[in-house]
Design an enzyme around this catalytic site. Structure first.
Site, PDB file in Angstrom:
ATOM      1  N   HIS A  22      -6.944   4.776   1.858  1.00 45.99           N
ATOM      2  CA  HIS A  22      -6.277   4.529   0.570  1.00 45.99           C
ATOM      3  C   HIS A  22      -6.272   5.742  -0.355  1.00 45.99           C
ATOM      4  CE1 HIS A  22      -5.681   0.253   1.312  1.00 45.99           C
ATOM      5  NE2 HIS A  22      -6.788   0.370   2.022  1.00 45.99           N
TER       6      HIS A  22
ATOM      7  N   ASN B  63       0.840  -1.210   0.000  1.00 46.78           N
ATOM      8  CA  ASN B  63       0.000   0.000   0.000  1.00 46.78           C
ATOM      9  C   ASN B  63       0.868   1.250   0.000  1.00 46.78           C
ATOM     10  OD1 ASN B  63      -2.435  -1.515   0.307  1.00 46.78           O
ATOM     11  ND2 ASN B  63      -1.902  -1.786   2.462  1.00 46.78           N
TER      12      ASN B  63
ATOM     13  N   ASP C  33     -13.468   7.137   5.779  1.00 50.58           N
ATOM     14  CA  ASP C  33     -12.131   6.574   5.989  1.00 50.58           C
ATOM     15  C   ASP C  33     -11.332   6.748   4.690  1.00 50.58           C
ATOM     16  OD1 ASP C  33      -9.886   5.010   6.360  1.00 50.58           O
ATOM     17  OD2 ASP C  33     -10.958   3.300   7.221  1.00 50.58           O
TER      18      ASP C  33
ATOM     19  N   GLU D  88     -15.673   4.001   3.327  1.00 48.98           N
ATOM     20  CA  GLU D  88     -14.317   4.279   2.856  1.00 48.98           C
ATOM     21  C   GLU D  88     -14.449   5.216   1.660  1.00 48.98           C
ATOM     22  OE1 GLU D  88     -11.893   0.726   2.205  1.00 48.98           O
ATOM     23  OE2 GLU D  88     -13.083  -0.327   3.682  1.00 48.98           O
TER      24      GLU D  88
ATOM     25  N   SER E 138     -10.793  -0.460  -0.177  1.00 51.21           N
ATOM     26  CA  SER E 138      -9.459  -1.046  -0.084  1.00 51.21           C
ATOM     27  C   SER E 138      -9.255  -2.292  -0.936  1.00 51.21           C
ATOM     28  CB  SER E 138      -9.133  -1.371   1.366  1.00 51.21           C
ATOM     29  OG  SER E 138     -10.112  -2.226   1.911  1.00 51.21           O
TER      30      SER E 138
ATOM     31  N   HIS F 204     -14.159  -1.597   5.738  1.00 50.20           N
ATOM     32  CA  HIS F 204     -13.031  -2.255   6.421  1.00 50.20           C
ATOM     33  C   HIS F 204     -13.424  -2.808   7.802  1.00 50.20           C
ATOM     34  CE1 HIS F 204      -8.992  -2.398   8.360  1.00 50.20           C
ATOM     35  NE2 HIS F 204      -8.576  -2.616   7.114  1.00 50.20           N
TER      36      HIS F 204
ATOM     37  N   LYS G 219      -0.183   4.082   4.813  1.00 53.17           N
ATOM     38  CA  LYS G 219      -0.248   3.653   3.411  1.00 53.17           C
ATOM     39  C   LYS G 219       0.582   4.598   2.549  1.00 53.17           C
ATOM     40  CE  LYS G 219      -3.663   0.495   4.524  1.00 53.17           C
ATOM     41  NZ  LYS G 219      -4.921   0.282   5.189  1.00 53.17           N
TER      42      LYS G 219
END
Ligand SMILES: *Cc1c(COP(=O)(O)O)cnc(C)c1O
Length: 388
Positions: A207, A48, A204, A175, A179, A134, A238
């Protein structure tokens, strides 16, 4: 007869039989686009570390200097006597980066929702998730004792139905870049719904941070909807190449978390080195050089999408904007075998299986780094082609 031991054997044997057993594999080198894996030099398409910062020489230097100045450990929880200047400097920079009034850092991204969601909601309230959220978001909601409702991935009419049916405080959690699927949440549409039904929104950006947006702050920045997202969270682990997590929001919200987020209160302050590296990485990401690195990643994403689309009868990646490319195989064992055939040719594309993704949705999760070269990406395409 020892019941515990027998049950453990049974669990592990069942996992093995269903091709779901996992084990640790050791790398003998620092992370990067080429690593030593199981004694063999391979191209790494599984990390990541999207900007290649984890092994960046200037960040290693920052870590060394932070240790010289602040020591190897923080010595105590933040509220006891572990609150160092470097922690607050990181939080100030994070708040500025994310366009929020304030921010709070945690020892890991995983720890953030475990503390934050129970601080916000409880019995009688509802937490509403996208199905592919997640594990840490789901665990945080479970800990809160609030009612949990889940909508199918990206299904906004289902989300609206849940919002209509729910009582108490309503918290929507999603998210921004998913992810394991690499797609983007329809944040604008979610915002319209949460405003219509008086819910709060927690996003979130694990990423998306470092990857999307003019400054690299994420999808919220890209869409210009900062003032409409009450709770921003993410990780420094990440694209930022460090470790630790953060939450950002209003000053009052952060004060609440300092007082109520148990994973913050009862955990030793992050190590000075990791906080210093996170801070330097945030500053770098917003610099001209950071911008250039992000642009190369975006070019890679475009190029690699086109390459993978050549392998499939129907284009899989149209308008793909994230460095995460799921190659969905379905069957768990088939995914493992495909990953193995690619590894034999010299590239690491780890198979992702249940419970990280739903059953029978096993996949290779291919992730790009700005540090990959065109040749390396082309090479991977050839390996996949031969392995299919
Ligand atoms: C990795 C990840 C986290 C956890 O962050 P860590 O710093 O690795 O603990 C949280 N949310 C999402 C979506 C993630 O992918």
């Amino acid at each position: 007869m020892n019941g515990f031991a027998q049950e453990i054997d049974q669990i592990l044997n069942d996992l093995e039989r269903n091709h779901l057993k996992r084990g640790l594999r050791q790398s003998q080198t620092a992370t990067g686009v080429e690593i030593d894996y199981l004694g063999k030099k391979v191209l790494n398409f599984s990390s990541n570390d999207y900007l290649g910062l984890a092994s960046e020489p200037f960040l290693k230097e920052v870590a060394i200097q932070a240790i010289e100045k602040w020591g190897a450990g923080s010595g105590a929880a933040r509220l006891v006597c572990g609150n160092l200047k470097i922690h607050e400097a990181l939080e100030e920079a994070t708040a500025h980066f994310k366009g929020a009034e304030a921010a709070l850092s945690f020892s890991s991204g995983f720890a953030v929702p475990l503390g934050v969601i129970p601080a916000l909601v409880g019995k009688g309230d509802t937490v509403i998730f996208d199905k592919l959220s997640h594990a840490c978001l789901i665990d945080g909601a479970k800990l809160s004792g609030a009612k949990i409702r889940v909508f199918p991935h990206q299904n906004l009419s289902y989300l609206e139905k849940i919002l209509k049916e729910s009582s108490g405080k309503k918290l929507i959690v999603t998210e921004s870049i998913f992810s394991m699927d690499g797609d983007l949440a329809p944040l604008r549409e979610i915002i319209l719904l949460k405003e219509k039904y008086g819910a709060w929104l927690m996003v979130d950006e694990a990423h998306a941070t470092g990857v999307l947006g003019e400054k690299g702050a994420g999808l919220i920045e890209l869409l210009g909807c900062r003032s409409q997202v009450e709770i921003q969270m993410g990780t420094f682990s990440k694209s930022l190449g460090s470790s630790g997590g953060y939450v950002a929001g209003s000053r009052r919200l952060i004060e609440l978390f300092i007082n109520r987020a148990r994973s913050f209160i009862f955990s030793t302050a992050p190590s000075p080195a990791s906080s210093a590296v996170s801070l330097a990485a945030i500053q770098w990401v917003q610099s001209k050089e950071g911008n250039q690195r992000r642009e190369s990643l975006q070019k890679h994403i475009l190029r690699f999408s086109a390459k993978l689309n050549q392998l499939s009868p129907t284009p899989l990646y149209t308008d793909h904007q994230s460095p995460i490319f799921p190659w969905i195989v379905g069957d768990e064992n088939k995914a493992l075998e495909l990953s193995q055939r690619i590894l034999q040719q010299g590239a690491l594309t780890v198979a992702i299986r249940y419970p990280t993704v739903p059953r029978q949705k096993a996949r290779l999760r291919i992730s790009l780094s700005a540090k990959h070269t065109n040749e390396q990406m082309d090479c991977l395409k050839g390996m996949i082609q031969r392995a299919l």
